[in-house]
Design an enzyme around this catalytic site. Structure first.
Site, PDB file in Angstrom:
ATOM      1  N   HIS A 102      17.484   7.643  -1.324  1.00  0.00           N
ATOM      2  CA  HIS A 102      18.899   8.004  -1.352  1.00  0.00           C
ATOM      3  C   HIS A 102      19.756   6.800  -0.951  1.00  0.00           C
ATOM      4  O   HIS A 102      19.375   6.009  -0.078  1.00  0.00           O
ATOM      5  CB  HIS A 102      19.177   9.147  -0.372  1.00  0.00           C
ATOM      6  CG  HIS A 102      18.587  10.449  -0.790  1.00  0.00           C
ATOM      7  ND1 HIS A 102      19.154  11.272  -1.727  1.00  0.00           N
ATOM      8  CD2 HIS A 102      17.445  11.066  -0.391  1.00  0.00           C
ATOM      9  CE1 HIS A 102      18.410  12.341  -1.888  1.00  0.00           C
ATOM     10  NE2 HIS A 102      17.362  12.253  -1.093  1.00  0.00           N
ATOM     11  N   LYS A 121       5.924  -1.860   3.495  1.00  0.00           N
ATOM     12  CA  LYS A 121       5.966  -3.172   2.848  1.00  0.00           C
ATOM     13  C   LYS A 121       4.686  -3.414   2.071  1.00  0.00           C
ATOM     14  O   LYS A 121       3.715  -2.656   2.187  1.00  0.00           O
ATOM     15  CB  LYS A 121       6.170  -4.283   3.888  1.00  0.00           C
ATOM     16  CG  LYS A 121       5.022  -4.445   4.855  1.00  0.00           C
ATOM     17  CD  LYS A 121       5.304  -5.605   5.817  1.00  0.00           C
ATOM     18  CE  LYS A 121       4.109  -5.866   6.744  1.00  0.00           C
ATOM     19  NZ  LYS A 121       4.357  -7.008   7.648  1.00  0.00           N
ATOM     20  N   LYS A 179      -8.332  -4.103   9.227  1.00  0.00           N
ATOM     21  CA  LYS A 179      -9.708  -4.509   8.912  1.00  0.00           C
ATOM     22  C   LYS A 179      -9.768  -5.137   7.529  1.00  0.00           C
ATOM     23  O   LYS A 179      -9.124  -4.667   6.593  1.00  0.00           O
ATOM     24  CB  LYS A 179     -10.643  -3.296   8.962  1.00  0.00           C
ATOM     25  CG  LYS A 179     -12.107  -3.615   8.753  1.00  0.00           C
ATOM     26  CD  LYS A 179     -12.967  -2.368   8.862  1.00  0.00           C
ATOM     27  CE  LYS A 179     -14.446  -2.700   8.664  1.00  0.00           C
ATOM     28  NZ  LYS A 179     -15.301  -1.485   8.784  1.00  0.00           N
TER      29      LYS A 179
END
Length: 204
Positions: free
Chosen positions: A104, A151, A169
């Site tokens: 939005h 991200k 990991k």
């Protein structure tokens, strides 16, 4: 004679449905005959891959899936195609996963700002995870359950976890299996026949 001919034609039409049903059983994207028929009746509106009745997929024409993957086949998922979504071959998606390609507008909530999401091949998106707009995940990325991915992690071959998600990991490339299904399908379509559907109905 005409009745016999019509019966034969209806059987011939039914053969591809039975074929794809049989050839996808035991894979991570098995096809149900009922959902196949629903897609064929509404090719622009209904996902071209099997989706659970409790999952929701929007703007199917902006979503491109790979071989052997079916986002939303697990229950409770929300796959939002406001922007472009691309999911690679053999990626598996657990229940209650959200993949969001548009947010939005912060100044006007009635509007959306479309973005894109790209998820690589052989990824595993864990239960209750959310992938947010603009995110790209490289091949063999594992998203731990309950993570919020804000991200990109383009290198792949790693496990990411948390809110916001961070690498926890590394995964050794030489240990990763590049398996393939005996019969390769993209949704309801054999790989060799998918491009015709894609060019006609998808924006990707």
């Amino acid at each position: 004679m005409l009745k016999i001919l019509l019966r034969c034609l209806s059987v011939v039409k039914f053969i591809p449905i039975v074929k794809c049903f049989l050839e996808t059983q035991g894979t991570s994207a098995p096809i149900k005959i009922t959902s196949y028929l629903k897609h064929k009746a509404l090719p622009k509106k209904v996902p071209y891959w099997p989706v659970d009745s409790t999952s929701r997929v929007t703007s199917v024409n902006n979503i491109l899936i790979g071989i052997g993957t079916a986002p939303g086949l697990s229950p409770g998922c929300y796959i939002q195609g406001i922007g472009k979504v691309k999911i690679g071959d053999y990626t598996i998606i657990a229940p209650n996963v959200g993949i969001i390609s548009g947010n939005h507008d912060i100044n006007d909530y009635r509007k959306h700002n479309p973005s894109s999401v790209k998820i690589g091949k052989y990824c595993w998106i864990g239960m209750n995870s959310v992938i947010l707009p603009g995110v790209t995940l490289g091949d063999h990325t594992v998203v731990a359950a309950g993570s919020v991915v804000t991200k990109s992690f383009t290198d792949g071959y790693q496990v990411i976890a948390g809110n916001p998600a961070k690498p926890i990991k590394k995964i050794k490339k030489d240990k990763c299996q590049q398996y393939k299904n005996k019969n390769e399908y993209i949704g309801y379509y054999e790989l060799s026949k998918f491009e015709k559907f894609r060019s006609k109905y998808l924006n990707e």
